[in-house]
Motif scaffolding. Structure first.
Motif, mmCIF file in Angstrom:
data_model
loop_
_atom_site.group_PDB
_atom_site.id
_atom_site.type_symbol
_atom_site.label_atom_id
_atom_site.label_comp_id
_atom_site.label_asym_id
_atom_site.label_seq_id
_atom_site.Cartn_x
_atom_site.Cartn_y
_atom_site.Cartn_z
ATOM 1 N N VAL A 147 0.850 -1.195 0.000
ATOM 2 C CA VAL A 147 0.000 0.000 0.000
ATOM 3 C C VAL A 147 0.884 1.243 0.000
ATOM 4 O O VAL A 147 1.774 1.382 0.847
ATOM 5 N N ILE A 148 0.656 2.123 -0.975
ATOM 6 C CA ILE A 148 1.422 3.371 -1.050
ATOM 7 C C ILE A 148 0.426 4.523 -1.033
ATOM 8 O O ILE A 148 -0.372 4.676 -1.975
ATOM 9 N N LEU A 149 0.434 5.292 0.030
ATOM 10 C CA LEU A 149 -0.520 6.407 0.149
ATOM 11 C C LEU A 149 -0.132 7.504 -0.830
ATOM 12 O O LEU A 149 1.010 7.966 -0.852
ATOM 13 N N THR A 150 -1.099 7.906 -1.670
ATOM 14 C CA THR A 150 -0.820 8.910 -2.702
ATOM 15 C C THR A 150 -1.897 9.979 -2.680
ATOM 16 O O THR A 150 -2.799 9.978 -3.525
ATOM 17 N N PRO A 151 -1.833 10.881 -1.708
ATOM 18 C CA PRO A 151 -2.868 11.910 -1.613
ATOM 19 C C PRO A 151 -2.801 12.872 -2.792
ATOM 20 O O PRO A 151 -1.833 12.880 -3.535
ATOM 21 N N GLY A 152 -3.840 13.668 -2.945
ATOM 22 C CA GLY A 152 -3.847 14.667 -4.015
ATOM 23 C C GLY A 152 -5.072 14.553 -4.890
ATOM 24 O O GLY A 152 -5.806 15.505 -5.076
ATOM 25 N N HIS A 153 -5.336 13.339 -5.414
ATOM 26 C CA HIS A 153 -6.522 13.161 -6.265
ATOM 27 C C HIS A 153 -7.790 13.146 -5.407
ATOM 28 O O HIS A 153 -8.770 13.797 -5.717
ATOM 29 N N ALA A 154 -7.728 12.353 -4.348
ATOM 30 C CA ALA A 154 -8.868 12.251 -3.430
ATOM 31 C C ALA A 154 -8.312 11.895 -2.067
ATOM 32 O O ALA A 154 -7.221 11.338 -1.972
ATOM 33 N N LYS A 155 -9.073 12.168 -1.018
ATOM 34 C CA LYS A 155 -8.573 11.799 0.306
ATOM 35 C C LYS A 155 -8.477 10.278 0.397
ATOM 36 O O LYS A 155 -9.352 9.558 -0.084
ATOM 37 N N GLY A 156 -7.376 9.815 0.970
ATOM 38 C CA GLY A 156 -7.184 8.368 1.118
ATOM 39 C C GLY A 156 -6.893 7.629 -0.169
ATOM 40 O O GLY A 156 -7.089 6.418 -0.258
ATOM 41 N N SER A 157 -6.396 8.324 -1.218
ATOM 42 C CA SER A 157 -6.018 7.649 -2.480
ATOM 43 C C SER A 157 -4.792 6.773 -2.239
ATOM 44 O O SER A 157 -3.825 7.220 -1.626
ATOM 45 N N ILE A 158 -4.818 5.562 -2.771
ATOM 46 C CA ILE A 158 -3.639 4.691 -2.633
ATOM 47 C C ILE A 158 -3.239 4.090 -3.990
ATOM 48 O O ILE A 158 -4.080 3.917 -4.866
ATOM 49 N N TYR A 159 -1.943 3.823 -4.111
ATOM 50 C CA TYR A 159 -1.435 2.937 -5.153
ATOM 51 C C TYR A 159 -1.257 1.580 -4.481
ATOM 52 O O TYR A 159 -1.054 1.492 -3.264
ATOM 53 N N LEU A 160 -1.271 0.527 -5.302
ATOM 54 C CA LEU A 160 -0.948 -0.807 -4.791
ATOM 55 C C LEU A 160 0.132 -1.382 -5.685
ATOM 56 O O LEU A 160 0.009 -1.336 -6.914
ATOM 57 N N PHE A 161 1.182 -1.903 -5.087
ATOM 58 C CA PHE A 161 2.283 -2.453 -5.888
ATOM 59 C C PHE A 161 2.419 -3.951 -5.644
ATOM 60 O O PHE A 161 2.633 -4.390 -4.506
ATOM 61 N N CYS A 162 2.269 -4.715 -6.727
ATOM 62 C CA CYS A 162 2.471 -6.159 -6.664
ATOM 63 C C CYS A 162 3.899 -6.423 -7.148
ATOM 64 O O CYS A 162 4.157 -6.466 -8.350
ATOM 65 N N ARG A 163 4.796 -6.567 -6.198
ATOM 66 C CA ARG A 163 6.231 -6.681 -6.537
ATOM 67 C C ARG A 163 6.529 -7.938 -7.354
ATOM 68 O O ARG A 163 7.325 -7.917 -8.290
ATOM 69 N N GLU A 164 5.867 -9.048 -7.006
ATOM 70 C CA GLU A 164 6.152 -10.322 -7.680
ATOM 71 C C GLU A 164 5.897 -10.240 -9.185
ATOM 72 O O GLU A 164 6.636 -10.809 -9.978
#
Ligand SMILES: [Zn+2]
Length: 287
Positions: A147-164
Motif C-alpha cells: 500500500v502506497i498512500l498517494t494523496p492529491g486526487h482524493a482523500k485516502g487515495s492509494i497505489y498498490l504495488f504487486c512486486r512479484e
C-alpha cells in the motif's frame, strides 16, 4: 484481459448523465489478482458486478472466490458496485482510513462532492472492514500488494504495488496527461508521481482511466502526467491576477480554453482542481 501471471484487467464502460439528454461516455478499469482466493481492486460503477462475475465465470471461477475488495479511493466509479459485490461474495472490503467515511456513507460523499449522476453511479454505502496504512504489505495467497498512500486526487487515495508481477495499480492518483484534471491538491499529486517514479521494479502501470501500459510506456506516462501538471501550474501562474482573487469558474473557463479541453470541463469539480494551484502559486515548480 490477462496482464501477468496473476493479474487480469477488466474495462467497464459507463456514462455520466449531464442533463438535457446529454451524457459523457467514460470507462473505468477494475483489476483482479488471482490465487486460490481472488482480490478485486476497485468495483466499478453501480451494476458492474454483472460484468465482473461474467468475467469470473469465463475463467471458471465464481463470485464467492473474491475474498478481498480493495478500494483505491472513494469516488463513485470505484465504489459503485462495492455493496453488491460484498453481498454476493461475502468479501472483506478494504480502504485507507481517510476514504472510509465516503464509502460508508455515500450520501455524505454526495453532499460534500455532488458529481453529476452520482446516484446512477453508486449502488449504496458499504462498511469498510479493513483499514489500510501506508507501507502495509497485504499478503494474498499467491502474491503481495504494498500500500502506497498517494494523496492529491482524493482523500485516502492509494497505489498498490504487486512486486512479484511488477504491477503498479495507480487508481486515479496519476493524472491523465491532456485529460480532465481532477484533484484536490496539485502539489500532493506531483509529490505522489515523484514517489511512484522512485519505486524499483515497475513493469506494468495499471491506471483506472487508461489501457494497461508496460515497459517504457509506463514511465513515459508518469513523465507526461507530471509535465501536464506542471504546464497547468505554469499557465495559472501566468494568467492569474496578482491578488489571487480569481473567480474559480471564470479561471476554469479560461483554462479549459487554453488547454483545449471539452466544454463540459467547465464545472465546479475541475474548477476546484485549478484552484488548488493557488495554495502554491508562489512556487515556480511543483516539485
Ligand atoms: Zn477518482
Amino acid at each position: 484481459m490477462q496482464i501477468t501471471e496473476h493479474v487480469h484487467a477488466l474495462m467497464i464502460p459507463f456514462h455520466i448523465p449531464l442533463g438535457a439528454g446529454k451524457k459523457l461516455e467514460r470507462f473505468v478499469y477494475a483489476y483482479l489478482v488471482l490465487g486460490t482466493e481472488i482480490c478485486l481492486i476497485d468495483s466499478g460503477v453501480k451494476n458492474s458486478e454483472v460484468l465482473i462475475f461474467d468475467y469470473l465465470e469465463k475463467l471458471g471461477r465464481k463470485p464467492g472466490d473474491i475474498s478481498l475488495l480493495i478500494l483505491t479511493h472513494a469516488h463513485p466509479d470505484h465504489i459503485g458496485s462495492a455493496r453488491a459485490i460484498k453481498a454476493a461474495a461475502d468479501c472483506t472490503v478494504a480502504a485507507h482510513p481517510e476514504a472510509q467515511d465516503w464509502v460508508e456513507d455515500v450520501e455524505l460523499q454526495f453532499k460534500e462532492r455532488p458529481v453529476p449522476g452520482f446516484h446512477t453511479l453508486v449502488g449504496g454505502s458499504t462498511s469498510v472492514d479493513r483499514l489500510l496504512q501506508d507501507g502495509e504489505i497485504i499478503g494474498l495467497d499467491t502474491v503481495t500488494l504494498e500500500v502506497i498512500l498517494t494523496p492529491g486526487h482524493a482523500k485516502g487515495s492509494i497505489y498498490l504495488f504487486c512486486r512479484e508481477d511488477g504491477v503498479m495499480f495507480t487508481g486515479d492518483a496519476l493524472p491523465q496527461a491532456n485529460g480532465l484534471p481532477i484533484y484536490e491538491d496539485a502539489a500532493a499529486v506531483a509529490a505522489s508521481i515523484k514517489r511512484l517514479k522512485s519505486v524499483q521494479g515497475v513493469k506494468h502501470l495499471l491506471a483506472s482511466w487508461a489501457d494497461p501500459l508496460a515497459g517504457s510506456a509506463a514511465f513515459t506516462m508518469m513523465d507526461q502526467s507530471l509535465e501536464y501538471l506542471q504546464r497547468i501550474h505554469g499557465t495559472i501562474r501566468e494568467i492569474a491576477s496578482d491578488d489571487g482573487k480569481e473567480d474559480p469558474m471564470e479561471l476554469c473557463a479560461r483554462m479549459v480554453k487554453i488547454l483545449g479541453l471539452p466544454e463540459v470541463a467547465v464545472n465546479p469539480l475541475i474548477a476546484k482542481s485549478f484552484a488548488s494551484h493557488f495554495n502554491i502559486i508562489d512556487r515556480e515548480n511543483l516539485l
